[in-house]
Design an enzyme around this catalytic site. Structure first.
Site, short mmCIF file in Angstrom:
data_model
loop_
_atom_site.label_atom_id
_atom_site.label_comp_id
_atom_site.label_asym_id
_atom_site.label_seq_id
_atom_site.Cartn_x
_atom_site.Cartn_y
_atom_site.Cartn_z
N GLU A 228 0.89 -1.17 0.00
CA GLU A 228 0.00 0.00 0.00
C GLU A 228 0.92 1.21 0.00
OE1 GLU A 228 -1.41 3.20 0.86
OE2 GLU A 228 -1.89 2.49 2.88
N CYS A 262 -1.85 8.94 2.83
CA CYS A 262 -1.78 8.48 1.44
C CYS A 262 -3.14 8.57 0.77
CB CYS A 262 -1.26 7.04 1.40
SG CYS A 262 -2.21 5.89 2.41
#
EC number: 1.2.1.79
Length: 454
Positions: A228, A262
Protein backbone atom coordinates in the site's frame (compact mmCIF):
# COMPACT_ATOMS: atom_id res chain seq x y z
CA UNK A 1 22.69 2.13 15.36
CA UNK A 2 20.75 4.58 17.53
CA UNK A 3 17.04 5.22 16.92
CA UNK A 4 15.80 8.47 18.43
CA UNK A 5 12.36 9.79 19.26
CA UNK A 6 12.31 13.47 18.28
CA UNK A 7 9.32 15.61 19.14
CA UNK A 8 8.31 17.27 15.82
CA UNK A 9 6.63 20.13 17.68
CA UNK A 10 9.89 21.21 19.32
CA UNK A 11 12.72 19.40 17.53
CA UNK A 12 13.93 18.07 20.88
CA UNK A 13 15.14 14.49 21.34
CA UNK A 14 12.88 12.67 23.79
CA UNK A 15 14.45 9.23 23.98
CA UNK A 16 17.04 7.12 22.18
CA UNK A 17 16.95 3.39 21.53
CA UNK A 18 19.64 1.01 20.32
CA UNK A 19 18.71 -0.99 17.22
CA UNK A 20 18.48 -4.74 17.56
CA UNK A 21 21.66 -6.61 16.70
CA UNK A 22 21.77 -9.40 14.12
CA UNK A 23 21.86 -11.90 16.97
CA UNK A 24 18.71 -10.40 18.48
CA UNK A 25 16.95 -10.34 15.12
CA UNK A 26 17.80 -14.00 14.54
CA UNK A 27 16.47 -14.90 17.97
CA UNK A 28 13.18 -13.15 17.22
CA UNK A 29 12.91 -14.95 13.88
CA UNK A 30 13.52 -18.29 15.56
CA UNK A 31 10.91 -17.55 18.20
CA UNK A 32 8.39 -16.50 15.55
CA UNK A 33 8.92 -19.67 13.54
CA UNK A 34 8.68 -21.83 16.65
CA UNK A 35 5.54 -20.07 17.88
CA UNK A 36 3.80 -20.48 14.52
CA UNK A 37 3.90 -24.27 14.78
CA UNK A 38 1.49 -24.22 17.72
CA UNK A 39 -0.23 -20.88 17.19
CA UNK A 40 -1.61 -21.92 13.80
CA UNK A 41 -3.60 -24.76 15.40
CA UNK A 42 -5.29 -22.69 18.10
CA UNK A 43 -9.08 -22.39 17.73
CA UNK A 44 -10.51 -19.14 16.41
CA UNK A 45 -12.20 -18.65 19.77
CA UNK A 46 -8.85 -18.47 21.58
CA UNK A 47 -7.23 -16.06 19.16
CA UNK A 48 -10.43 -14.01 19.13
CA UNK A 49 -10.45 -13.82 22.93
CA UNK A 50 -6.94 -12.40 22.93
CA UNK A 51 -7.74 -9.96 20.14
CA UNK A 52 -10.81 -8.66 22.00
CA UNK A 53 -8.61 -8.21 25.06
CA UNK A 54 -6.20 -6.18 22.93
CA UNK A 55 -9.15 -3.97 21.97
CA UNK A 56 -9.98 -3.53 25.65
CA UNK A 57 -6.39 -2.51 26.44
CA UNK A 58 -6.43 -0.01 23.60
CA UNK A 59 -9.55 1.63 25.00
CA UNK A 60 -8.57 1.45 28.67
CA UNK A 61 -5.27 3.21 28.00
CA UNK A 62 -6.50 5.30 25.07
CA UNK A 63 -5.09 8.60 26.32
CA UNK A 64 -1.66 7.05 26.87
CA UNK A 65 -1.45 5.65 23.34
CA UNK A 66 -2.79 8.87 21.81
CA UNK A 67 -0.23 11.00 23.66
CA UNK A 68 2.54 8.68 22.45
CA UNK A 69 1.52 9.15 18.83
CA UNK A 70 1.34 12.91 19.24
CA UNK A 71 4.76 13.01 20.87
CA UNK A 72 6.49 10.97 18.18
CA UNK A 73 4.87 12.15 14.93
CA UNK A 74 2.82 15.26 15.70
CA UNK A 75 -0.74 14.06 15.16
CA UNK A 76 -3.30 16.21 16.98
CA UNK A 77 -4.69 14.66 20.15
CA UNK A 78 -8.31 14.39 18.90
CA UNK A 79 -7.14 12.57 15.77
CA UNK A 80 -4.83 10.33 17.79
CA UNK A 81 -7.71 9.35 20.08
CA UNK A 82 -9.84 8.57 17.02
CA UNK A 83 -7.04 6.39 15.67
CA UNK A 84 -6.89 4.34 18.87
CA UNK A 85 -10.66 3.85 18.76
CA UNK A 86 -10.42 2.63 15.17
CA UNK A 87 -7.75 0.10 16.15
CA UNK A 88 -10.05 -1.34 18.80
CA UNK A 89 -12.81 -1.52 16.19
CA UNK A 90 -10.71 -3.51 13.71
CA UNK A 91 -9.63 -5.93 16.45
CA UNK A 92 -13.22 -6.69 17.40
CA UNK A 93 -14.29 -6.89 13.76
CA UNK A 94 -11.84 -9.66 12.89
CA UNK A 95 -12.34 -11.41 16.21
CA UNK A 96 -16.00 -11.70 15.21
CA UNK A 97 -15.64 -12.37 11.48
CA UNK A 98 -12.45 -14.41 10.93
CA UNK A 99 -13.99 -17.85 11.46
CA UNK A 100 -16.80 -17.03 9.03
CA UNK A 101 -14.37 -15.62 6.45
CA UNK A 102 -12.04 -18.63 6.63
CA UNK A 103 -14.56 -21.47 6.87
CA UNK A 104 -14.07 -24.28 4.34
CA UNK A 105 -15.73 -23.21 1.10
CA UNK A 106 -17.62 -26.02 -0.64
CA UNK A 107 -17.31 -26.08 -4.44
CA UNK A 108 -19.49 -28.25 -6.68
CA UNK A 109 -17.33 -30.33 -9.06
CA UNK A 110 -17.19 -33.86 -10.49
CA UNK A 111 -15.57 -35.06 -7.26
CA UNK A 112 -17.53 -36.69 -4.47
CA UNK A 113 -16.33 -33.84 -2.30
CA UNK A 114 -14.38 -30.69 -3.10
CA UNK A 115 -13.75 -27.54 -1.14
CA UNK A 116 -11.28 -24.76 -0.46
CA UNK A 117 -9.46 -24.86 2.88
CA UNK A 118 -7.88 -21.63 4.09
CA UNK A 119 -4.64 -22.06 6.04
CA UNK A 120 -2.12 -19.55 7.45
CA UNK A 121 1.09 -18.76 5.60
CA UNK A 122 3.52 -18.52 8.52
CA UNK A 123 5.81 -15.70 9.64
CA UNK A 124 4.87 -12.38 8.01
CA UNK A 125 7.15 -9.34 7.99
CA UNK A 126 5.25 -6.05 8.21
CA UNK A 127 7.06 -2.81 7.35
CA UNK A 128 4.89 0.07 8.48
CA UNK A 129 4.99 3.91 8.23
CA UNK A 130 4.87 6.64 10.82
CA UNK A 131 1.80 8.57 9.67
CA UNK A 132 -0.79 6.27 11.27
CA UNK A 133 1.55 4.47 13.67
CA UNK A 134 -1.14 2.40 15.41
CA UNK A 135 -3.82 2.01 12.73
CA UNK A 136 -1.54 0.78 9.94
CA UNK A 137 -0.20 -1.94 12.23
CA UNK A 138 -3.49 -3.09 13.72
CA UNK A 139 -5.26 -3.30 10.37
CA UNK A 140 -2.52 -5.75 9.32
CA UNK A 141 -2.12 -7.59 12.60
CA UNK A 142 -5.78 -8.24 13.41
CA UNK A 143 -6.56 -10.33 10.30
CA UNK A 144 -3.07 -11.86 10.10
CA UNK A 145 -3.17 -13.13 13.68
CA UNK A 146 -6.77 -14.32 13.46
CA UNK A 147 -5.81 -16.35 10.38
CA UNK A 148 -3.13 -18.10 12.44
CA UNK A 149 -0.04 -16.30 11.17
CA UNK A 150 2.59 -14.68 13.37
CA UNK A 151 3.93 -11.18 12.75
CA UNK A 152 7.22 -9.32 12.86
CA UNK A 153 6.90 -5.54 12.83
CA UNK A 154 9.55 -3.23 11.42
CA UNK A 155 8.11 0.21 12.12
CA UNK A 156 9.29 3.60 10.87
CA UNK A 157 12.44 4.74 12.66
CA UNK A 158 10.81 7.89 14.08
CA UNK A 159 8.09 6.02 16.03
CA UNK A 160 10.01 3.41 18.06
CA UNK A 161 7.95 3.90 21.22
CA UNK A 162 4.73 3.28 19.29
CA UNK A 163 6.25 0.12 17.83
CA UNK A 164 7.25 -1.23 21.24
CA UNK A 165 3.91 -0.25 22.76
CA UNK A 166 1.98 -2.25 20.14
CA UNK A 167 3.96 -5.40 20.90
CA UNK A 168 3.27 -4.79 24.59
CA UNK A 169 -0.47 -4.54 23.92
CA UNK A 170 -0.59 -7.91 22.18
CA UNK A 171 1.48 -9.66 24.84
CA UNK A 172 -0.54 -8.12 27.68
CA UNK A 173 -3.69 -9.33 25.93
CA UNK A 174 -2.42 -12.91 26.16
CA UNK A 175 -0.82 -13.59 22.79
CA UNK A 176 2.39 -15.66 22.99
CA UNK A 177 5.49 -13.48 22.82
CA UNK A 178 6.45 -14.96 19.46
CA UNK A 179 3.06 -14.24 17.87
CA UNK A 180 3.82 -10.54 17.43
CA UNK A 181 7.26 -8.99 17.88
CA UNK A 182 8.82 -5.62 17.09
CA UNK A 183 12.16 -5.28 15.32
CA UNK A 184 14.12 -2.06 15.81
CA UNK A 185 16.12 -2.15 12.58
CA UNK A 186 16.80 -0.05 9.49
CA UNK A 187 14.73 -0.15 6.32
CA UNK A 188 17.51 -1.77 4.29
CA UNK A 189 17.75 -4.58 6.81
CA UNK A 190 13.99 -5.10 6.56
CA UNK A 191 14.18 -5.65 2.80
CA UNK A 192 17.11 -8.01 3.27
CA UNK A 193 15.03 -10.03 5.74
CA UNK A 194 12.69 -11.01 2.92
CA UNK A 195 15.45 -13.36 1.75
CA UNK A 196 15.30 -15.26 5.05
CA UNK A 197 13.67 -18.69 4.73
CA UNK A 198 11.91 -18.20 8.06
CA UNK A 199 9.74 -15.44 6.58
CA UNK A 200 6.95 -16.59 4.30
CA UNK A 201 5.39 -13.29 3.19
CA UNK A 202 5.63 -9.55 3.64
CA UNK A 203 3.51 -6.44 3.66
CA UNK A 204 4.63 -2.84 3.38
CA UNK A 205 2.82 0.45 3.68
CA UNK A 206 4.95 3.41 2.69
CA UNK A 207 6.50 5.32 -0.18
CA UNK A 208 6.78 4.12 -3.76
CA UNK A 209 10.61 3.74 -3.60
CA UNK A 210 10.38 1.76 -0.36
CA UNK A 211 7.72 -0.48 -1.88
CA UNK A 212 9.78 -1.09 -5.01
CA UNK A 213 12.82 -2.11 -2.95
CA UNK A 214 10.74 -4.38 -0.72
CA UNK A 215 8.93 -6.02 -3.64
CA UNK A 216 12.22 -6.57 -5.46
CA UNK A 217 13.69 -8.35 -2.44
CA UNK A 218 10.57 -10.51 -2.13
CA UNK A 219 10.49 -11.30 -5.85
CA UNK A 220 13.98 -12.75 -5.67
CA UNK A 221 12.63 -15.34 -3.24
CA UNK A 222 9.19 -15.70 -4.93
CA UNK A 223 7.44 -14.52 -1.77
CA UNK A 224 4.03 -12.93 -1.59
CA UNK A 225 3.81 -9.24 -0.76
CA UNK A 226 1.03 -6.75 -0.15
CA UNK A 227 1.93 -3.14 -0.93
CA UNK A 228 0.00 0.00 0.00
CA UNK A 229 1.99 2.92 -1.34
CA UNK A 230 1.47 6.53 -2.25
CA UNK A 231 -1.61 8.28 -3.53
CA UNK A 232 -2.64 11.59 -5.03
CA UNK A 233 -6.38 11.22 -4.76
CA UNK A 234 -8.75 13.39 -6.78
CA UNK A 235 -11.69 15.21 -5.20
CA UNK A 236 -14.05 15.92 -8.08
CA UNK A 237 -16.83 18.50 -7.72
CA UNK A 238 -19.37 18.79 -10.54
CA UNK A 239 -21.72 21.73 -10.98
CA UNK A 240 -24.75 19.85 -9.62
CA UNK A 241 -22.96 18.91 -6.38
CA UNK A 242 -24.10 19.95 -2.93
CA UNK A 243 -21.34 22.53 -2.44
CA UNK A 244 -22.02 23.04 1.26
CA UNK A 245 -21.57 19.35 1.99
CA UNK A 246 -18.61 18.99 -0.36
CA UNK A 247 -16.80 21.87 1.34
CA UNK A 248 -17.61 20.51 4.78
CA UNK A 249 -15.91 17.24 3.85
CA UNK A 250 -13.11 18.77 1.77
CA UNK A 251 -11.26 20.20 4.77
CA UNK A 252 -10.79 16.96 6.75
CA UNK A 253 -10.40 15.02 3.50
CA UNK A 254 -7.24 17.02 2.78
CA UNK A 255 -6.03 18.13 6.19
CA UNK A 256 -6.50 14.99 8.29
CA UNK A 257 -3.26 13.95 9.96
CA UNK A 258 -1.66 17.30 9.07
CA UNK A 259 -2.08 16.40 5.41
CA UNK A 260 0.15 13.35 5.78
CA UNK A 261 -2.16 10.62 4.54
CA UNK A 262 -1.78 8.48 1.44
CA UNK A 263 -5.55 8.40 0.95
CA UNK A 264 -6.14 12.11 1.53
CA UNK A 265 -7.77 14.23 -1.16
CA UNK A 266 -4.86 16.07 -2.75
CA UNK A 267 -6.17 17.32 -6.10
CA UNK A 268 -9.43 19.25 -6.18
CA UNK A 269 -10.92 19.05 -9.67
CA UNK A 270 -13.89 21.40 -9.97
CA UNK A 271 -16.28 22.16 -12.83
CA UNK A 272 -15.78 25.71 -14.13
CA UNK A 273 -19.26 27.03 -13.33
CA UNK A 274 -18.74 26.51 -9.58
CA UNK A 275 -14.94 26.52 -9.36
CA UNK A 276 -14.33 30.07 -8.18
CA UNK A 277 -16.97 29.88 -5.47
CA UNK A 278 -15.62 26.52 -4.31
CA UNK A 279 -11.99 27.64 -4.18
CA UNK A 280 -12.81 30.92 -2.42
CA UNK A 281 -14.77 29.09 0.26
CA UNK A 282 -12.11 26.39 0.58
CA UNK A 283 -9.47 29.10 1.05
CA UNK A 284 -11.44 30.62 3.92
CA UNK A 285 -11.93 27.21 5.50
CA UNK A 286 -8.20 26.46 5.32
CA UNK A 287 -7.34 29.87 6.80
CA UNK A 288 -9.67 29.21 9.73
CA UNK A 289 -7.75 26.09 10.80
CA UNK A 290 -5.63 26.48 13.91
CA UNK A 291 -1.98 25.49 13.53
CA UNK A 292 -0.12 24.78 16.74
CA UNK A 293 0.75 22.45 19.60
CA UNK A 294 -0.66 19.00 18.73
CA UNK A 295 -1.09 18.12 22.40
CA UNK A 296 -3.87 20.73 22.70
CA UNK A 297 -7.40 19.59 21.89
CA UNK A 298 -8.07 22.91 20.12
CA UNK A 299 -5.34 22.36 17.51
CA UNK A 300 -6.38 21.42 13.97
CA UNK A 301 -2.96 21.20 12.29
CA UNK A 302 0.15 20.07 14.12
CA UNK A 303 3.73 19.86 12.86
CA UNK A 304 4.92 17.68 10.02
CA UNK A 305 6.59 14.53 11.26
CA UNK A 306 10.21 15.31 10.35
CA UNK A 307 12.36 18.20 9.08
CA UNK A 308 12.91 16.29 5.81
CA UNK A 309 9.17 16.14 5.15
CA UNK A 310 8.90 19.87 5.83
CA UNK A 311 11.78 20.55 3.43
CA UNK A 312 10.10 18.47 0.72
CA UNK A 313 6.84 20.39 1.07
CA UNK A 314 8.63 23.75 1.01
CA UNK A 315 10.46 22.77 -2.19
CA UNK A 316 7.34 21.39 -3.89
CA UNK A 317 5.29 24.50 -3.16
CA UNK A 318 8.06 26.82 -4.36
CA UNK A 319 8.43 24.84 -7.60
CA UNK A 320 4.68 24.83 -8.20
CA UNK A 321 4.35 28.58 -7.69
CA UNK A 322 7.40 29.21 -9.88
CA UNK A 323 5.71 27.20 -12.64
CA UNK A 324 2.74 29.57 -12.59
CA UNK A 325 0.33 28.27 -9.95
CA UNK A 326 -1.73 30.74 -7.91
CA UNK A 327 -1.17 30.53 -4.14
CA UNK A 328 -4.48 31.39 -2.46
CA UNK A 329 -3.35 30.81 1.13
CA UNK A 330 -0.32 29.55 3.02
CA UNK A 331 2.71 28.89 0.89
CA UNK A 332 5.52 29.43 3.40
CA UNK A 333 6.77 27.50 6.42
CA UNK A 334 6.02 29.12 9.76
CA UNK A 335 8.94 30.93 11.39
CA UNK A 336 8.91 29.11 14.72
CA UNK A 337 10.42 26.00 16.33
CA UNK A 338 9.04 22.71 15.04
CA UNK A 339 8.13 21.42 11.60
CA UNK A 340 5.11 23.64 11.01
CA UNK A 341 3.57 24.41 7.63
CA UNK A 342 0.22 26.19 7.20
CA UNK A 343 -2.74 24.90 5.17
CA UNK A 344 -2.01 25.87 1.57
CA UNK A 345 -4.14 25.99 -1.58
CA UNK A 346 -2.51 26.23 -5.00
CA UNK A 347 -4.81 26.64 -8.00
CA UNK A 348 -4.26 26.91 -11.76
CA UNK A 349 -1.41 24.39 -11.56
CA UNK A 350 0.01 24.04 -15.09
CA UNK A 351 0.64 20.56 -16.53
CA UNK A 352 4.30 21.45 -17.10
CA UNK A 353 4.90 22.07 -13.39
CA UNK A 354 7.51 19.56 -12.15
CA UNK A 355 5.20 18.76 -9.23
CA UNK A 356 2.07 18.22 -11.38
CA UNK A 357 2.04 14.43 -10.92
CA UNK A 358 3.79 14.29 -7.55
CA UNK A 359 2.25 13.40 -4.21
CA UNK A 360 2.20 16.28 -1.70
CA UNK A 361 2.61 14.71 1.76
CA UNK A 362 1.60 17.68 3.87
CA UNK A 363 -1.18 20.29 4.25
CA UNK A 364 -1.13 21.41 0.61
CA UNK A 365 -4.04 21.10 -1.83
CA UNK A 366 -3.90 21.57 -5.59
CA UNK A 367 -6.88 23.05 -7.44
CA UNK A 368 -7.86 22.44 -11.07
CA UNK A 369 -10.75 23.71 -13.19
CA UNK A 370 -12.45 21.58 -15.87
CA UNK A 371 -15.35 22.13 -18.26
CA UNK A 372 -17.14 18.79 -17.97
CA UNK A 373 -17.25 15.32 -16.44
CA UNK A 374 -15.10 13.76 -19.16
CA UNK A 375 -12.30 16.25 -18.52
CA UNK A 376 -12.59 15.63 -14.79
CA UNK A 377 -12.13 11.87 -15.21
CA UNK A 378 -9.23 12.34 -17.62
CA UNK A 379 -7.46 14.70 -15.20
CA UNK A 380 -8.15 12.39 -12.26
CA UNK A 381 -6.46 9.53 -14.12
CA UNK A 382 -3.50 11.57 -15.39
CA UNK A 383 -1.18 10.48 -12.59
CA UNK A 384 0.82 7.32 -11.82
CA UNK A 385 -1.18 6.63 -8.65
CA UNK A 386 -4.57 5.02 -8.14
CA UNK A 387 -5.42 4.67 -4.48
CA UNK A 388 -8.74 6.41 -3.83
CA UNK A 389 -11.05 9.09 -5.17
CA UNK A 390 -13.97 11.24 -4.05
CA UNK A 391 -16.56 12.64 -6.43
CA UNK A 392 -19.49 14.94 -5.79
CA UNK A 393 -22.61 14.97 -7.95
CA UNK A 394 -26.33 14.42 -7.41
CA UNK A 395 -26.84 12.99 -10.91
CA UNK A 396 -27.10 9.15 -10.80
CA UNK A 397 -25.87 8.82 -14.39
CA UNK A 398 -22.81 10.93 -13.65
CA UNK A 399 -22.19 8.92 -10.50
CA UNK A 400 -21.99 5.70 -12.52
CA UNK A 401 -19.67 7.28 -15.10
CA UNK A 402 -17.35 8.41 -12.31
CA UNK A 403 -17.43 5.04 -10.57
CA UNK A 404 -16.57 3.17 -13.78
CA UNK A 405 -14.19 5.75 -15.23
CA UNK A 406 -11.87 6.67 -12.37
CA UNK A 407 -8.75 4.50 -12.08
CA UNK A 408 -8.50 3.83 -8.35
CA UNK A 409 -8.84 1.15 -5.73
CA UNK A 410 -11.81 2.96 -4.19
CA UNK A 411 -14.30 5.59 -5.32
CA UNK A 412 -16.48 7.40 -2.80
CA UNK A 413 -19.49 9.29 -4.17
CA UNK A 414 -20.57 12.28 -2.08
CA UNK A 415 -18.30 11.18 0.73
CA UNK A 416 -14.75 11.23 2.01
CA UNK A 417 -12.32 8.48 1.05
CA UNK A 418 -11.51 6.33 4.07
CA UNK A 419 -10.50 2.86 5.18
CA UNK A 420 -13.21 0.87 6.95
CA UNK A 421 -12.73 -2.64 8.44
CA UNK A 422 -15.78 -3.91 6.55
CA UNK A 423 -14.58 -3.10 3.03
CA UNK A 424 -11.32 -3.84 1.19
CA UNK A 425 -8.70 -1.11 0.89
CA UNK A 426 -5.85 -0.87 -1.60
CA UNK A 427 -4.73 0.68 -4.86
CA UNK A 428 -3.72 0.14 -8.45
CA UNK A 429 -0.90 1.47 -10.63
CA UNK A 430 1.96 2.76 -8.45
CA UNK A 431 -0.24 2.82 -5.37
CA UNK A 432 0.51 -0.86 -4.86
CA UNK A 433 -1.26 -4.19 -5.04
CA UNK A 434 -3.19 -6.50 -2.76
CA UNK A 435 -5.95 -5.53 -0.38
CA UNK A 436 -6.29 -4.88 3.33
CA UNK A 437 -9.45 -5.02 5.45
CA UNK A 438 -12.74 -6.79 4.76
CA UNK A 439 -12.73 -10.44 3.75
CA UNK A 440 -10.20 -9.78 0.99
CA UNK A 441 -7.80 -8.44 3.61
CA UNK A 442 -7.67 -11.66 5.59
CA UNK A 443 -7.47 -13.78 2.42
CA UNK A 444 -4.17 -12.06 1.55
CA UNK A 445 -2.55 -13.90 4.46
CA UNK A 446 -3.74 -17.46 3.84
CA UNK A 447 -3.13 -20.31 1.45
CA UNK A 448 -6.34 -21.15 -0.41
CA UNK A 449 -5.84 -24.91 -0.60
CA UNK A 450 -7.94 -26.81 -3.13
CA UNK A 451 -9.19 -30.13 -1.75
CA UNK A 452 -10.53 -32.79 -4.15
CA UNK A 453 -11.83 -36.12 -2.87
CA UNK A 454 -12.63 -38.51 -5.72
Amino acid sequence: MAIATINPATGQTVQTFIAHSQVEVNAKLDLAQETFQSFRHLPFAQRGQWLRKAADILEQRRDEWAALMTLEMGKSIPQAIAEVNKCALVCRFYADKAEEYLADEVVTTDASQSFIAYQPLGVILAVMPWNFPFWQVFRFAAPALMAGNVGLLKHASNVPQCALAIAEIFQTAGFPEGAFQTLLIGGKVASELMADDRIQAGTLTGSEPAGASFASAAAGQIKKTVLELGGSDPFIVLEDADLDQALKVAVPARMQNNGQSCIAAKRFIVQASVAEEFFQRLTKAFQALKVGDPSLSTTDIGPLATPDILADIVAQVEQTIAAGAHCRCGGQALDQPGNYYPPTLLTDVPPNAPTYRQEFFGPVALGFTVDNLEEAIALANDIPFGLGASAWTTNPENQQKLIRGIEAGAVFINGMTKSDPRIPFGGIKRSGFGRELGRMGILEFVNAKTVWIA
